[in-house]
Motif scaffolding. Structure first.
Motif, PDB file in Angstrom:
ATOM      1  N   GLU A 152       0.834  -1.208   0.000  1.00 50.96           N
ATOM      2  CA  GLU A 152       0.000   0.000   0.000  1.00 50.96           C
ATOM      3  C   GLU A 152       0.865   1.254   0.000  1.00 50.96           C
ATOM      4  O   GLU A 152       0.557   2.229  -0.681  1.00 50.96           O
ATOM      5  CB  GLU A 152      -0.958  -0.017   1.187  1.00 50.96           C
ATOM      6  N   GLY A 153       1.967   1.241   0.742  1.00 52.38           N
ATOM      7  CA  GLY A 153       2.886   2.370   0.753  1.00 52.38           C
ATOM      8  C   GLY A 153       3.521   2.593  -0.617  1.00 52.38           C
ATOM      9  O   GLY A 153       3.657   3.730  -1.078  1.00 52.38           O
ATOM     10  N   LEU A 154       3.904   1.504  -1.284  1.00 51.93           N
ATOM     11  CA  LEU A 154       4.479   1.613  -2.628  1.00 51.93           C
ATOM     12  C   LEU A 154       3.453   2.158  -3.616  1.00 51.93           C
ATOM     13  O   LEU A 154       3.786   2.978  -4.476  1.00 51.93           O
ATOM     14  CB  LEU A 154       4.995   0.249  -3.093  1.00 51.93           C
ATOM     15  N   PHE A 155       2.208   1.717  -3.486  1.00 49.13           N
ATOM     16  CA  PHE A 155       1.139   2.193  -4.368  1.00 49.13           C
ATOM     17  C   PHE A 155       0.959   3.702  -4.211  1.00 49.13           C
ATOM     18  O   PHE A 155       0.898   4.438  -5.197  1.00 49.13           O
ATOM     19  CB  PHE A 155      -0.172   1.469  -4.072  1.00 49.13           C
ATOM     20  N   VAL A 156       0.896   4.165  -2.976  1.00 48.23           N
ATOM     21  CA  VAL A 156       0.705   5.599  -2.709  1.00 48.23           C
ATOM     22  C   VAL A 156       1.880   6.403  -3.258  1.00 48.23           C
ATOM     23  O   VAL A 156       1.679   7.442  -3.884  1.00 48.23           O
ATOM     24  CB  VAL A 156       0.499   5.865  -1.199  1.00 48.23           C
ATOM     25  N   SER A 157       3.094   5.923  -3.063  1.00 48.69           N
ATOM     26  CA  SER A 157       4.246   6.683  -3.560  1.00 48.69           C
ATOM     27  C   SER A 157       4.278   6.728  -5.084  1.00 48.69           C
ATOM     28  O   SER A 157       4.667   7.746  -5.667  1.00 48.69           O
ATOM     29  CB  SER A 157       5.553   6.115  -3.011  1.00 48.69           C
ATOM     30  N   ARG A 158       3.842   5.657  -5.750  1.00 46.33           N
ATOM     31  CA  ARG A 158       3.815   5.642  -7.222  1.00 46.33           C
ATOM     32  C   ARG A 158       2.714   6.527  -7.778  1.00 46.33           C
ATOM     33  O   ARG A 158       2.847   7.078  -8.860  1.00 46.33           O
ATOM     34  CB  ARG A 158       3.604   4.210  -7.736  1.00 46.33           C
ATOM     35  N   HIS A 159       1.602   6.632  -7.072  1.00 48.78           N
ATOM     36  CA  HIS A 159       0.430   7.337  -7.594  1.00 48.78           C
ATOM     37  C   HIS A 159       0.109   8.614  -6.815  1.00 48.78           C
ATOM     38  O   HIS A 159      -0.998   9.131  -6.907  1.00 48.78           O
ATOM     39  CB  HIS A 159      -0.780   6.402  -7.589  1.00 48.78           C
ATOM     40  N   ARG A 160       1.071   9.122  -6.081  1.00 46.25           N
ATOM     41  CA  ARG A 160       0.841  10.300  -5.239  1.00 46.25           C
ATOM     42  C   ARG A 160       0.314  11.491  -6.037  1.00 46.25           C
ATOM     43  O   ARG A 160      -0.662  12.118  -5.657  1.00 46.25           O
ATOM     44  CB  ARG A 160       2.128  10.699  -4.524  1.00 46.25           C
ATOM     45  N   GLU A 161       0.921  11.770  -7.174  1.00 50.67           N
ATOM     46  CA  GLU A 161       0.518  12.934  -7.962  1.00 50.67           C
ATOM     47  C   GLU A 161      -0.926  12.826  -8.448  1.00 50.67           C
ATOM     48  O   GLU A 161      -1.713  13.768  -8.310  1.00 50.67           O
ATOM     49  CB  GLU A 161       1.452  13.106  -9.160  1.00 50.67           C
ATOM     50  N   SER A 162      -1.305  11.677  -8.981  1.00 46.10           N
ATOM     51  CA  SER A 162      -2.686  11.530  -9.467  1.00 46.10           C
ATOM     52  C   SER A 162      -3.687  11.508  -8.320  1.00 46.10           C
ATOM     53  O   SER A 162      -4.804  12.016  -8.451  1.00 46.10           O
ATOM     54  CB  SER A 162      -2.835  10.285 -10.341  1.00 46.10           C
ATOM     55  N   MET A 163      -3.297  10.977  -7.154  1.00 47.13           N
ATOM     56  CA  MET A 163      -4.198  10.972  -6.004  1.00 47.13           C
ATOM     57  C   MET A 163      -4.428  12.391  -5.489  1.00 47.13           C
ATOM     58  O   MET A 163      -5.549  12.755  -5.135  1.00 47.13           O
ATOM     59  CB  MET A 163      -3.646  10.072  -4.894  1.00 47.13           C
ATOM     60  N   GLU A 164      -3.361  13.198  -5.480  1.00 51.63           N
ATOM     61  CA  GLU A 164      -3.510  14.590  -5.053  1.00 51.63           C
ATOM     62  C   GLU A 164      -4.403  15.355  -6.017  1.00 51.63           C
ATOM     63  O   GLU A 164      -5.231  16.160  -5.608  1.00 51.63           O
ATOM     64  CB  GLU A 164      -2.138  15.259  -4.952  1.00 51.63           C
ATOM     65  N   LEU A 165      -4.256  15.097  -7.311  1.00 48.66           N
ATOM     66  CA  LEU A 165      -5.094  15.750  -8.309  1.00 48.66           C
ATOM     67  C   LEU A 165      -6.560  15.361  -8.115  1.00 48.66           C
ATOM     68  O   LEU A 165      -7.449  16.213  -8.187  1.00 48.66           O
ATOM     69  CB  LEU A 165      -4.626  15.388  -9.720  1.00 48.66           C
TER      70      LEU A 165
END
Length: 94
Positions: free
Chosen positions: A67-80
Motif C-alpha cells: 500500500e505504501g508503494l502504491f501511494v508513492s507511485r500514484h501520489r501525484e494523481s491521487m492529489e489531483l
C-alpha cells in the motif's frame, strides 16, 4: 489428449493421493529493480518469501508495504483527484 494445467495438477494429486497447496508467485516488490526476483505468497500460512533477496514475513506486513508503494507511485494523481474530485464536461459547471 492435452489438458489444461489445472487438470494435470488434479490428476497428479489424485495419483499421489495428496491435496495441493496454492502458492502465488509475483514479482518481488522488495528486490532492486535491476535484479527483480520472484516472491512466493502462501495463503495457508499467511506468509511471503523471496529466494532472491531473502526477505520473508507475514502477508499483513507485505500488504502495508504494498500500500505504501502504491501511494508513492500514484501520489501525484491521487492529489489531483483530491483537489478536483469530478470531471467537468463541456467547460460548464453544474
Amino acid at each position: 489428449m492435452s489438458y489444461p494445467g489445472s487438470a494435470y495438477i488434479k490428476a497428479i494429486c489424485r495419483a499421489l493421493e495428496c491435496r495441493p497447496q496454492a502458492v502465488y508467485i509475483i514479482d518481488c516488490p522488495l528486490c532492486p529493480e535491476d535484479e527483480q526476483g520472484q516472491m512466493e505468497l502462501d495463503p495457508q500460512t499467511k506468509t511471503y518469501w523471496c529466494a532472491d533477496c531473502g526477505r520473508d514475513g507475514t502477508l499483513q506486513s507485505l500488504l502495508a508495504i504494498a500500500e505504501g508503494l502504491f501511494v508513492s507511485r500514484h501520489r501525484e494523481s491521487m492529489e489531483l483527484m483530491e483537489r478536483r474530485p469530478r470531471v467537468e464536461r463541456g467547460g460548464t459547471r453544474r
